[in-house]
Design a protein around this motif. Sequence first.
Motif, PDB file in Angstrom:
ATOM      1  N   ASN A 111     -29.992  32.354  18.918  1.00 44.65           N
ATOM      2  CA  ASN A 111     -30.803  33.302  19.495  1.00 44.65           C
ATOM      3  C   ASN A 111     -31.270  34.563  18.762  1.00 44.65           C
ATOM      4  O   ASN A 111     -32.258  34.835  18.534  1.00 44.65           O
ATOM      5  N   LEU A 112     -30.085  35.027  18.066  1.00 42.88           N
ATOM      6  CA  LEU A 112     -30.058  36.198  17.220  1.00 42.88           C
ATOM      7  C   LEU A 112     -30.728  35.658  15.937  1.00 42.88           C
ATOM      8  O   LEU A 112     -31.787  36.318  15.355  1.00 42.88           O
ATOM      9  N   VAL A 113     -30.756  34.417  15.319  1.00 38.81           N
ATOM     10  CA  VAL A 113     -31.389  33.968  14.275  1.00 38.81           C
ATOM     11  C   VAL A 113     -33.128  33.758  14.552  1.00 38.81           C
ATOM     12  O   VAL A 113     -33.654  34.030  14.158  1.00 38.81           O
ATOM     13  N   ASP A 114     -33.345  33.346  16.021  1.00 38.61           N
ATOM     14  CA  ASP A 114     -34.798  33.138  16.253  1.00 38.61           C
ATOM     15  C   ASP A 114     -35.361  34.466  16.447  1.00 38.61           C
ATOM     16  O   ASP A 114     -36.651  34.650  16.021  1.00 38.61           O
ATOM     17  N   GLN A 115     -34.621  35.606  16.945  1.00 35.38           N
ATOM     18  CA  GLN A 115     -35.221  36.860  16.947  1.00 35.38           C
ATOM     19  C   GLN A 115     -35.498  37.524  15.465  1.00 35.38           C
ATOM     20  O   GLN A 115     -36.510  37.992  15.472  1.00 35.38           O
ATOM     21  N   ILE A 116     -34.530  36.994  14.548  1.00 35.34           N
ATOM     22  CA  ILE A 116     -34.742  37.657  13.374  1.00 35.34           C
ATOM     23  C   ILE A 116     -36.016  37.020  12.712  1.00 35.34           C
ATOM     24  O   ILE A 116     -37.005  37.675  12.084  1.00 35.34           O
ATOM     25  N   GLN A 117     -36.116  35.648  13.007  1.00 38.03           N
ATOM     26  CA  GLN A 117     -37.260  35.050  12.440  1.00 38.03           C
ATOM     27  C   GLN A 117     -38.483  35.393  13.002  1.00 38.03           C
ATOM     28  O   GLN A 117     -39.640  35.732  12.226  1.00 38.03           O
ATOM     29  N   THR A 140     -43.576  38.727  12.635  1.00 30.41           N
ATOM     30  CA  THR A 140     -44.393  39.955  13.225  1.00 30.41           C
ATOM     31  C   THR A 140     -44.594  40.769  11.927  1.00 30.41           C
ATOM     32  O   THR A 140     -45.623  41.446  11.877  1.00 30.41           O
ATOM     33  N   GLN A 141     -43.566  41.122  11.072  1.00 32.29           N
ATOM     34  CA  GLN A 141     -43.666  42.048  10.049  1.00 32.29           C
ATOM     35  C   GLN A 141     -44.676  41.525   9.065  1.00 32.29           C
ATOM     36  O   GLN A 141     -45.333  42.306   8.423  1.00 32.29           O
ATOM     37  N   ASP A 142     -44.608  40.072   8.763  1.00 31.05           N
ATOM     38  CA  ASP A 142     -45.666  39.680   7.806  1.00 31.05           C
ATOM     39  C   ASP A 142     -47.092  39.890   8.281  1.00 31.05           C
ATOM     40  O   ASP A 142     -47.995  40.189   7.571  1.00 31.05           O
ATOM     41  N   GLU A 143     -47.277  39.523   9.572  1.00 28.70           N
ATOM     42  CA  GLU A 143     -48.586  39.972  10.159  1.00 28.70           C
ATOM     43  C   GLU A 143     -49.062  41.132   9.885  1.00 28.70           C
ATOM     44  O   GLU A 143     -50.508  41.447   9.720  1.00 28.70           O
TER      45      GLU A 143
END
Length: 329
Positions: free
Chosen positions: A248-254, A259-262
């Motif tokens: 779950n933590l890895v999914d949140q980081i991804q 979002t940051q790239d967008e």
Amino acid sequence: RRGKLQRESDFMASVDSSWISWGVGVFILKPLKWTLSSVLGDSKIPEEEEVLIYVELLQEKAEEVYRLYQNSALSSHPVVALSELRSLCAGLCPEERTFYLLLLQLQKEKRVTILEQNGEKIVKFARGLHAKVSPMNDVDIGVYQLMQSEQLLSQKVESLSQEAEKCKEDARSACKAGKKQLALRCLKSKRRTERRIEELHSKLDAVQGILDRIYASQTDQMVFNAYQAGVGALKLSMKDVTVERAENLVDQIQELCDTQDEVAQTLAGVGINGLETDTEELEKELDSLLQDSSKDSVELPAVPQKALSPPISDAELEAELEKLSVSAG
């Protein structure tokens, strides 16, 4: 006034003196006289010179005694005879009273403990510079007795070896003197002594084998305790960590990275201070720049369309030259 000196009686009172009976002649009788003098009056008890202790120096000397033991051969096992320790520290503290005071300081620091076993006083040291000594148990006493047995057997083997060598020399001397029967008796004594030496050697090997197993078990116990402590620490550090939570933590980081790239792309496409430029105008400007650059370019000759002839060999050139010569003639 600075509190750096302390009365010997006050110093002993500050020590957990469950084992001070070994120093009764030095440490108990004199404080007892001090106590009686305070109760019965000074006129009843003869006055004696009071001993003062410089505490900081006592601590330094006690540390030297501990390090001296750690760097000696006696440190192979934490239990050692008091007499052997006294001989080891003879150069550091020649006076017996000072030696006992140093042991009291080490006892106060929980780095040694002393026990009387079969009329002999034995000392147990703590393992490690910052470790605390554990109470002396049956295992420590048993290992100490094995060590004493090993030492006695070694001494006996050495003594019998000298005796066998003496019998051999006596037999040689008797043979030179012509006393054959005496020489034979000496050789028989030598044989008997050698058989006793072999028996003692077998017993000594057995004792040494037991000691080696005990030392190995102590090392195994130390490693086991280290593993157990490591497992406990690992469990504690991984207490709130699970595979599901990690995924779950890895999914949140991804998701946050996407979002940051967008956001970065969006911000890169926005002009500043209303200076947005139309794409069509930019293309027209680019075309005009290309046309200008084509006018300024240098005119080059056209590329020939005829294929190049293959290279001519030297023989062909000579033949052609000969033809030209003949035609000229």
